[in-house]
Write a protein that holds these residues in place. Structure first.
Motif, PDB file in Angstrom:
ATOM      1  N   UNK A  36      14.216  33.846 -19.186  1.00 47.17           N
ATOM      2  CA  UNK A  36      14.018  34.208 -20.590  1.00 47.17           C
ATOM      3  C   UNK A  36      12.665  33.729 -21.097  1.00 47.17           C
ATOM      4  N   UNK A  37      12.271  32.507 -20.723  1.00 48.33           N
ATOM      5  CA  UNK A  37      10.965  31.957 -21.136  1.00 48.33           C
ATOM      6  C   UNK A  37       9.827  32.769 -20.529  1.00 48.33           C
ATOM      7  N   UNK A  38       9.993  33.155 -19.269  1.00 50.52           N
ATOM      8  CA  UNK A  38       8.955  33.971 -18.617  1.00 50.52           C
ATOM      9  C   UNK A  38       8.834  35.330 -19.293  1.00 50.52           C
ATOM     10  N   UNK A  39       9.990  35.910 -19.629  1.00 49.12           N
ATOM     11  CA  UNK A  39       9.989  37.213 -20.294  1.00 49.12           C
ATOM     12  C   UNK A  39       9.323  37.132 -21.665  1.00 49.12           C
ATOM     13  N   UNK A  40       9.590  36.020 -22.385  1.00 51.24           N
ATOM     14  CA  UNK A  40       8.955  35.828 -23.695  1.00 51.24           C
ATOM     15  C   UNK A  40       7.437  35.780 -23.554  1.00 51.24           C
ATOM     16  N   UNK A  41       6.939  34.990 -22.594  1.00 49.81           N
ATOM     17  CA  UNK A  41       5.490  34.864 -22.410  1.00 49.81           C
ATOM     18  C   UNK A  41       4.857  36.213 -22.086  1.00 49.81           C
ATOM     19  N   UNK A  42       5.520  36.972 -21.217  1.00 52.26           N
ATOM     20  CA  UNK A  42       4.998  38.289 -20.845  1.00 52.26           C
ATOM     21  C   UNK A  42       4.947  39.215 -22.054  1.00 52.26           C
ATOM     22  N   UNK A  43       6.075  39.294 -22.801  1.00 48.18           N
ATOM     23  CA  UNK A  43       6.135  40.184 -23.968  1.00 48.18           C
ATOM     24  C   UNK A  43       5.178  39.734 -25.066  1.00 48.18           C
ATOM     25  N   UNK A  44       5.066  38.415 -25.258  1.00 47.72           N
ATOM     26  CA  UNK A  44       4.189  37.880 -26.305  1.00 47.72           C
ATOM     27  C   UNK A  44       2.730  38.230 -25.999  1.00 47.72           C
ATOM     28  N   UNK A  45       2.325  38.059 -24.738  1.00 45.90           N
ATOM     29  CA  UNK A  45       0.945  38.375 -24.355  1.00 45.90           C
ATOM     30  C   UNK A  45       0.646  39.863 -24.470  1.00 45.90           C
ATOM     31  N   UNK A  46       1.635  40.716 -24.132  1.00 47.84           N
ATOM     32  CA  UNK A  46       1.448  42.162 -24.272  1.00 47.84           C
ATOM     33  C   UNK A  46       1.275  42.546 -25.730  1.00 47.84           C
ATOM     34  N   UNK A  47       2.062  41.902 -26.609  1.00 44.73           N
ATOM     35  CA  UNK A  47       1.968  42.193 -28.033  1.00 44.73           C
ATOM     36  C   UNK A  47       0.617  41.732 -28.589  1.00 44.73           C
ATOM     37  N   UNK A  48       0.126  40.598 -28.101  1.00 45.17           N
ATOM     38  CA  UNK A  48      -1.193  40.096 -28.512  1.00 45.17           C
ATOM     39  C   UNK A  48      -2.284  41.110 -28.157  1.00 45.17           C
ATOM     40  N   UNK A  49      -2.200  41.677 -26.950  1.00 43.11           N
ATOM     41  CA  UNK A  49      -3.189  42.666 -26.531  1.00 43.11           C
ATOM     42  C   UNK A  49      -3.177  43.885 -27.447  1.00 43.11           C
ATOM     43  N   UNK A  50      -1.971  44.326 -27.852  1.00 45.33           N
ATOM     44  CA  UNK A  50      -1.863  45.475 -28.757  1.00 45.33           C
ATOM     45  C   UNK A  50      -2.577  45.203 -30.080  1.00 45.33           C
ATOM     46  N   UNK A  51      -2.353  44.001 -30.610  1.00 46.04           N
ATOM     47  CA  UNK A  51      -2.972  43.649 -31.893  1.00 46.04           C
ATOM     48  C   UNK A  51      -4.484  43.531 -31.740  1.00 46.04           C
ATOM     49  N   UNK A  52      -4.931  42.884 -30.671  1.00 45.26           N
ATOM     50  CA  UNK A  52      -6.376  42.729 -30.460  1.00 45.26           C
ATOM     51  C   UNK A  52      -7.068  44.079 -30.293  1.00 45.26           C
ATOM     52  N   UNK A  53      -6.409  45.011 -29.597  1.00 40.12           N
ATOM     53  CA  UNK A  53      -6.969  46.360 -29.445  1.00 40.12           C
ATOM     54  C   UNK A  53      -7.070  47.061 -30.794  1.00 40.12           C
ATOM     55  N   UNK A  54      -6.024  46.889 -31.628  1.00 40.15           N
ATOM     56  CA  UNK A  54      -6.040  47.512 -32.955  1.00 40.15           C
ATOM     57  C   UNK A  54      -7.161  46.925 -33.817  1.00 40.15           C
ATOM     58  N   UNK A  55      -7.320  45.602 -33.768  1.00 44.39           N
ATOM     59  CA  UNK A  55      -8.370  44.942 -34.568  1.00 44.39           C
ATOM     60  C   UNK A  55      -9.758  45.400 -34.122  1.00 44.39           C
ATOM     61  N   UNK A  56      -9.928  45.622 -32.820  1.00 44.11           N
ATOM     62  CA  UNK A  56     -11.240  46.026 -32.295  1.00 44.11           C
ATOM     63  C   UNK A  56     -11.682  47.412 -32.785  1.00 44.11           C
ATOM     64  N   UNK A  57     -10.753  48.205 -33.340  1.00 45.46           N
ATOM     65  CA  UNK A  57     -11.072  49.555 -33.820  1.00 45.46           C
ATOM     66  C   UNK A  57     -11.504  49.568 -35.286  1.00 45.46           C
ATOM     67  N   UNK A  93      14.805  28.704 -26.241  1.00 43.93           N
ATOM     68  CA  UNK A  93      14.605  28.502 -24.816  1.00 43.93           C
ATOM     69  C   UNK A  93      13.145  28.331 -24.396  1.00 43.93           C
ATOM     70  N   UNK A  94      12.211  28.243 -25.351  1.00 45.62           N
ATOM     71  CA  UNK A  94      10.811  27.984 -24.966  1.00 45.62           C
ATOM     72  C   UNK A  94      10.417  26.584 -25.432  1.00 45.62           C
ATOM     73  N   UNK A  95       9.521  25.918 -24.696  1.00 45.94           N
ATOM     74  CA  UNK A  95       9.119  24.543 -25.037  1.00 45.94           C
ATOM     75  C   UNK A  95       8.471  24.459 -26.416  1.00 45.94           C
ATOM     76  N   UNK A  96       8.559  23.251 -26.991  1.00 48.26           N
ATOM     77  CA  UNK A  96       8.028  23.044 -28.339  1.00 48.26           C
ATOM     78  C   UNK A  96       6.519  23.323 -28.400  1.00 48.26           C
ATOM     79  N   UNK A  97       5.808  22.911 -27.337  1.00 49.33           N
ATOM     80  CA  UNK A  97       4.357  23.138 -27.334  1.00 49.33           C
ATOM     81  C   UNK A  97       4.051  24.628 -27.382  1.00 49.33           C
TER      82      UNK A  97
END
Length: 353
Positions: A36-57, A93-97
């Motif tokens: 679950x933690x691995x899936x969160x990191x993967x999905x979170x990073x993918x969502x970050x890329x979507x936002x960064x691509x949108x901002x770059x336009x 299920x993800x660490x506090x940090x």
């Protein structure tokens, strides 16, 4: 009319099926917190890329219509809300940090969105129309008593005091918030920062069940033969770090040419290069943006180690030191960024007293 009702009914049915599938996926993922933690990191990073691509336009919308600008900003706002929802659903299920890091990333996107809105759709400046002051009774009579003047001065002073008080309260609150967010800044924490060519052996009285923060150490040897609450490591170079079992998680970032002896339920390694890790890990160690990192079983010993391991419920037979997950290597083959240290070349650290 009947066709329209049938279409709505079909859409409703599909929405219900989709929701059930999502709930089923969540239930299945909760069975394995590590996945679950691995899936969160993967999905979170993918969502970050979507936002960064949108901002770059942004540039393409500078001279567009108000309708297009509004749609563009609303789209970014919607993606940020998805990021917030993803984090809120994953805090169990993800660490506090990782929670704090993700929260800071979301806050930075919110600030970027606000700046974009100010740039693309600037607010019109509001100006007060000047009004003529109504004459007071004393002015009508052509006389203003000294008593009235004193009263006005007192009111102005009180107003200034209130404004000054508000400023101080805001400043104090800001300082309080900053101190709360800083690592190693609470009563249960100990920090070791900005050390060069140092050798330290810490005792149980100093560190037992404490949060430890190590930062910016160069050519140091640091041993902490004691049970800890949590451990954060940042910017360590050409050093050897030996640590007893950690009840919580270990997060390591930006280290080079080091040797680490670590034991924890969860170990996260970011930006490590040419380092060796002697680990006890209850779950798979995770590496990211790292290269040439070696792994071997935990080989640090001191008089009270057995008791400390028992208190953490660590079982050496279930050590997953070699089940390393590389978040930058998604192929089925083994990642080239890490290796298992040859048995003949493995080190050990022993503290007898």
């Amino acid at each position: 009319m009947i066709d329209e009702l049938q279409k709505r009914s079909e859409l409703r049915r599909k929405a219900i099926l989709t929701e059930r599938q999502q709930q089923k996926q969540i239930q299945e993922s909760n069975k394995n917190p590590e996945e679950n933690a691995e899936l969160f990191t993967k999905n979170f990073n993918e969502q970050i890329k979507l936002i960064e691509e949108a901002v770059s336009k942004k540039e393409t919308f500078l001279n567009s219509t108000l309708k297009l600008k509004t749609g563009y900003l609303n789209n970014i706002d919607s993606e940020i809300k998805k990021l917030i929802t993803l984090l809120s659903e994953s805090t169990l299920f993800i660490p506090r940090y990782d929670q704090q890091t993700s929260q800071r990333k979301i806050e930075s996107f919110i600030e970027i969105h606000q700046n974009l809105r100010s740039e693309l759709i600037p607010k019109k400046r509001f100006k007060f129309k000047s009004r003529k002051k109504l004459p007071t009774r004393s002015q009508k009579n052509g006389k203003q008593t000294e008593f009235g003047k004193e009263k006005e001065k007192e009111k102005e002073k009180e107003k200034e005091k209130e404004e000054e008080k508000e400023k101080k309260e805001k400043t104090n609150q800001t300082k309080k918030n900053k101190s709360t967010n800083n690592d190693g800044n609470n009563e249960n924490s100990i920090s070791f920062k900005d050390l060069t060519n140092e050798q330290k052996l810490l005792n149980r009285e100093q560190c037992l069940d404490r949060d430890i923060f190590l930062s910016n150490l160069k050519n140091c040897k640091l041993s902490i033969p004691v049970l800890l609450s949590s451990l954060k490591i940042d910017r360590i170079y050409d050093s050897v770090i030996c640590v007893g079992p950690v009840k919580g998680s270990i997060h390591l970032e930006s280290c080079e040419n080091c040797v680490f002896f670590l034991a924890s339920q969860q170990i996260r390694i970011h930006d490590a290069n040419n380092c060796k890790f002697y680990l006890y890990a209850s779950s798979s160690p995770i590496i990211e943006t790292s290269s040439n990192v070696g792994f071997s079983p935990y080989n640090f010993s001191y008089p009270n180690l057995k008791n400390d391991l028992l208190e953490c419920n660590f079982d050496k037979s279930s050590n997953q030191w070699d089940n390393v997950k590389d978040f930058n290597w998604l192929r089925s083959s083994k990642s080239p960024n890490w290796y298992i240290i040859d048995e003949k070349k493995r080190e050990s650290k022993i503290i007898e007293k």
